[in-house]
Design a protein around this motif. Sequence first.
Motif, PDB file in Angstrom:
ATOM      1  N   MET A 100       0.878  -1.174   0.000  1.00 47.01           N
ATOM      2  CA  MET A 100       0.000   0.000   0.000  1.00 47.01           C
ATOM      3  C   MET A 100       0.914   1.223   0.000  1.00 47.01           C
ATOM      4  O   MET A 100       1.874   1.285   0.777  1.00 47.01           O
ATOM      5  CB  MET A 100      -0.898   0.033   1.248  1.00 47.01           C
ATOM      6  CG  MET A 100      -2.002  -0.996   1.222  1.00 47.01           C
ATOM      7  SD  MET A 100      -3.158  -0.803   2.616  1.00 47.01           S
ATOM      8  CE  MET A 100      -2.177  -1.400   3.977  1.00 47.01           C
ATOM      9  N   THR A 101       0.612   2.185  -0.877  1.00 44.80           N
ATOM     10  CA  THR A 101       1.420   3.400  -0.974  1.00 44.80           C
ATOM     11  C   THR A 101       1.187   4.280   0.245  1.00 44.80           C
ATOM     12  O   THR A 101       0.055   4.466   0.690  1.00 44.80           O
ATOM     13  CB  THR A 101       1.073   4.190  -2.254  1.00 44.80           C
ATOM     14  OG1 THR A 101       1.311   3.341  -3.375  1.00 44.80           O
ATOM     15  CG2 THR A 101       1.898   5.445  -2.379  1.00 44.80           C
ATOM     16  N   LEU A 102       2.284   4.832   0.793  1.00 50.14           N
ATOM     17  CA  LEU A 102       2.238   5.705   1.951  1.00 50.14           C
ATOM     18  C   LEU A 102       2.644   7.117   1.554  1.00 50.14           C
ATOM     19  O   LEU A 102       3.726   7.329   1.006  1.00 50.14           O
ATOM     20  CB  LEU A 102       3.190   5.202   3.048  1.00 50.14           C
ATOM     21  CG  LEU A 102       3.430   6.146   4.230  1.00 50.14           C
ATOM     22  CD1 LEU A 102       2.148   6.348   5.027  1.00 50.14           C
ATOM     23  CD2 LEU A 102       4.540   5.612   5.110  1.00 50.14           C
ATOM     24  N   GLY A 103       1.778   8.074   1.811  1.00 45.23           N
ATOM     25  CA  GLY A 103       2.114   9.490   1.669  1.00 45.23           C
ATOM     26  C   GLY A 103       2.262  10.073   3.066  1.00 45.23           C
ATOM     27  O   GLY A 103       1.369   9.926   3.899  1.00 45.23           O
ATOM     28  N   ARG A 104       3.396  10.702   3.357  1.00 41.86           N
ATOM     29  CA  ARG A 104       3.644  11.249   4.698  1.00 41.86           C
ATOM     30  C   ARG A 104       2.942  12.599   4.887  1.00 41.86           C
ATOM     31  O   ARG A 104       2.859  13.407   3.974  1.00 41.86           O
ATOM     32  CB  ARG A 104       5.143  11.426   4.937  1.00 41.86           C
ATOM     33  CG  ARG A 104       5.905  10.118   5.024  1.00 41.86           C
ATOM     34  CD  ARG A 104       7.356  10.358   5.408  1.00 41.86           C
ATOM     35  NE  ARG A 104       8.053  11.206   4.463  1.00 41.86           N
ATOM     36  CZ  ARG A 104       8.821  10.759   3.452  1.00 41.86           C
ATOM     37  NH1 ARG A 104       8.971   9.465   3.278  1.00 41.86           N
ATOM     38  NH2 ARG A 104       9.429  11.600   2.647  1.00 41.86           N
ATOM     39  N   ILE A 105       2.498  12.829   6.119  1.00 41.73           N
ATOM     40  CA  ILE A 105       1.945  14.115   6.547  1.00 41.73           C
ATOM     41  C   ILE A 105       2.686  14.463   7.833  1.00 41.73           C
ATOM     42  O   ILE A 105       2.568  13.738   8.822  1.00 41.73           O
ATOM     43  CB  ILE A 105       0.432  14.019   6.841  1.00 41.73           C
ATOM     44  CG1 ILE A 105      -0.338  13.534   5.615  1.00 41.73           C
ATOM     45  CG2 ILE A 105      -0.101  15.347   7.340  1.00 41.73           C
ATOM     46  CD1 ILE A 105      -1.777  13.153   5.903  1.00 41.73           C
ATOM     47  N   SER A 106       3.466  15.537   7.829  1.00 38.19           N
ATOM     48  CA  SER A 106       4.208  15.873   9.047  1.00 38.19           C
ATOM     49  C   SER A 106       4.017  17.339   9.415  1.00 38.19           C
ATOM     50  O   SER A 106       3.861  18.196   8.548  1.00 38.19           O
ATOM     51  CB  SER A 106       5.696  15.538   8.881  1.00 38.19           C
ATOM     52  OG  SER A 106       6.272  16.257   7.817  1.00 38.19           O
ATOM     53  N   GLU A 107       4.014  17.584  10.719  1.00 40.02           N
ATOM     54  CA  GLU A 107       3.792  18.922  11.284  1.00 40.02           C
ATOM     55  C   GLU A 107       4.584  19.052  12.576  1.00 40.02           C
ATOM     56  O   GLU A 107       4.969  18.052  13.182  1.00 40.02           O
ATOM     57  CB  GLU A 107       2.300  19.125  11.609  1.00 40.02           C
ATOM     58  CG  GLU A 107       1.359  19.022  10.442  1.00 40.02           C
ATOM     59  CD  GLU A 107       1.335  20.263   9.569  1.00 40.02           C
ATOM     60  OE1 GLU A 107       1.796  21.330  10.019  1.00 40.02           O
ATOM     61  OE2 GLU A 107       0.851  20.158   8.428  1.00 40.02           O
ATOM     62  N   LEU A 108       4.765  20.305  13.020  1.00 39.84           N
ATOM     63  CA  LEU A 108       5.431  20.551  14.297  1.00 39.84           C
ATOM     64  C   LEU A 108       4.443  20.642  15.459  1.00 39.84           C
ATOM     65  O   LEU A 108       4.849  20.657  16.615  1.00 39.84           O
ATOM     66  CB  LEU A 108       6.268  21.835  14.223  1.00 39.84           C
ATOM     67  CG  LEU A 108       7.423  21.771  13.226  1.00 39.84           C
ATOM     68  CD1 LEU A 108       8.118  23.117  13.128  1.00 39.84           C
ATOM     69  CD2 LEU A 108       8.407  20.676  13.590  1.00 39.84           C
ATOM     70  N   THR A 109       3.164  20.675  15.135  1.00 40.47           N
ATOM     71  CA  THR A 109       2.119  20.638  16.160  1.00 40.47           C
ATOM     72  C   THR A 109       1.053  19.661  15.680  1.00 40.47           C
ATOM     73  O   THR A 109       0.827  19.520  14.482  1.00 40.47           O
ATOM     74  CB  THR A 109       1.476  22.026  16.368  1.00 40.47           C
ATOM     75  OG1 THR A 109       0.968  22.494  15.126  1.00 40.47           O
ATOM     76  CG2 THR A 109       2.477  23.022  16.926  1.00 40.47           C
ATOM     77  N   PRO A 110       0.383  18.975  16.594  1.00 42.47           N
ATOM     78  CA  PRO A 110      -0.676  18.063  16.175  1.00 42.47           C
ATOM     79  C   PRO A 110      -1.791  18.853  15.488  1.00 42.47           C
ATOM     80  O   PRO A 110      -2.217  19.892  15.980  1.00 42.47           O
ATOM     81  CB  PRO A 110      -1.173  17.446  17.477  1.00 42.47           C
ATOM     82  CG  PRO A 110      -0.240  17.871  18.550  1.00 42.47           C
ATOM     83  CD  PRO A 110       0.565  19.010  18.040  1.00 42.47           C
ATOM     84  N   SER A 111      -2.220  18.360  14.351  1.00 42.73           N
ATOM     85  CA  SER A 111      -3.203  19.080  13.548  1.00 42.73           C
ATOM     86  C   SER A 111      -4.163  18.096  12.902  1.00 42.73           C
ATOM     87  O   SER A 111      -3.828  16.936  12.690  1.00 42.73           O
ATOM     88  CB  SER A 111      -2.457  19.882  12.479  1.00 42.73           C
ATOM     89  OG  SER A 111      -3.321  20.335  11.478  1.00 42.73           O
ATOM     90  N   ALA A 112      -5.335  18.567  12.557  1.00 47.85           N
ATOM     91  CA  ALA A 112      -6.313  17.745  11.844  1.00 47.85           C
ATOM     92  C   ALA A 112      -6.076  17.783  10.338  1.00 47.85           C
ATOM     93  O   ALA A 112      -6.809  17.161   9.579  1.00 47.85           O
ATOM     94  CB  ALA A 112      -7.726  18.222  12.164  1.00 47.85           C
ATOM     95  N   SER A 113      -5.024  18.471   9.900  1.00 50.22           N
ATOM     96  CA  SER A 113      -4.723  18.584   8.472  1.00 50.22           C
ATOM     97  C   SER A 113      -4.430  17.213   7.869  1.00 50.22           C
ATOM     98  O   SER A 113      -3.754  16.382   8.482  1.00 50.22           O
ATOM     99  CB  SER A 113      -3.511  19.494   8.259  1.00 50.22           C
ATOM    100  OG  SER A 113      -3.113  19.470   6.898  1.00 50.22           O
ATOM    101  N   THR A 114      -4.943  16.995   6.674  1.00 51.49           N
ATOM    102  CA  THR A 114      -4.689  15.734   5.968  1.00 51.49           C
ATOM    103  C   THR A 114      -3.956  15.998   4.658  1.00 51.49           C
ATOM    104  O   THR A 114      -4.017  15.201   3.733  1.00 51.49           O
ATOM    105  CB  THR A 114      -6.012  14.987   5.708  1.00 51.49           C
ATOM    106  OG1 THR A 114      -6.882  15.846   4.966  1.00 51.49           O
ATOM    107  CG2 THR A 114      -6.666  14.565   7.009  1.00 51.49           C
ATOM    108  N   THR A 115      -3.240  17.112   4.601  1.00 51.47           N
ATOM    109  CA  THR A 115      -2.482  17.453   3.401  1.00 51.47           C
ATOM    110  C   THR A 115      -1.145  16.729   3.426  1.00 51.47           C
ATOM    111  O   THR A 115      -0.359  16.887   4.370  1.00 51.47           O
ATOM    112  CB  THR A 115      -2.238  18.976   3.323  1.00 51.47           C
ATOM    113  OG1 THR A 115      -3.512  19.628   3.355  1.00 51.47           O
ATOM    114  CG2 THR A 115      -1.497  19.358   2.072  1.00 51.47           C
TER     115      THR A 115
END
Length: 183
Positions: free
Chosen positions: A124-139
């Motif tokens: 299954m292909t994995l696209g990473r989502i990373s942030e410096l604060t927990p967020s509901a963003s799914t970009t």
Amino acid sequence: MSSSAFIRKNFRRTTLASVVALGAFGASNSFAADATATATGTVIEPIAITKVVDLNFGQFAPGSAGGTVTVATNGDRTASGPILSSTGASAAAAQFDVTGAADATYSIAWSGDTELTDGATNTMTLGRISELTPSASTTVGDVTSGTLTSGAQSIYLGGELTVATAQAAGTYTGNVTVTVEYN
């Protein structure tokens, strides 16, 4: 003029020239100056990173067609397409804690698997989502720098899995590596 008088006269001239030269260049420091610089170096705490929580997409079924399962950096899980959720393992975003010199900036580099595999041939292909604060963003995208406010900061990693229509059942795994380095 006799040769001894000539020698005495030249000797006096040579001696006088030597005394003048010594006075102008060697015996006096009137043309010399010096200054001193202080050399300083400060050793700072090495930058360090520790994994606190692993990224977990939880349990799900592909349904009648493919889709995606996404875990935001705050741990919220969503699905697109007819993905069916199941009870059991809860979804969680990964967390990495970075420590080092207070207020230092650093770069963040990501590497590792872009697919999760069941150990056989299924992926299954994995696209990473990373942030410096927990967020509901799914970009999908990666954070690339941070600042160690008071000497610490956390990095959160979510992701988006692409699930095929007839995705084989099994536990799929992969590794994502994050590298931090002072700027």
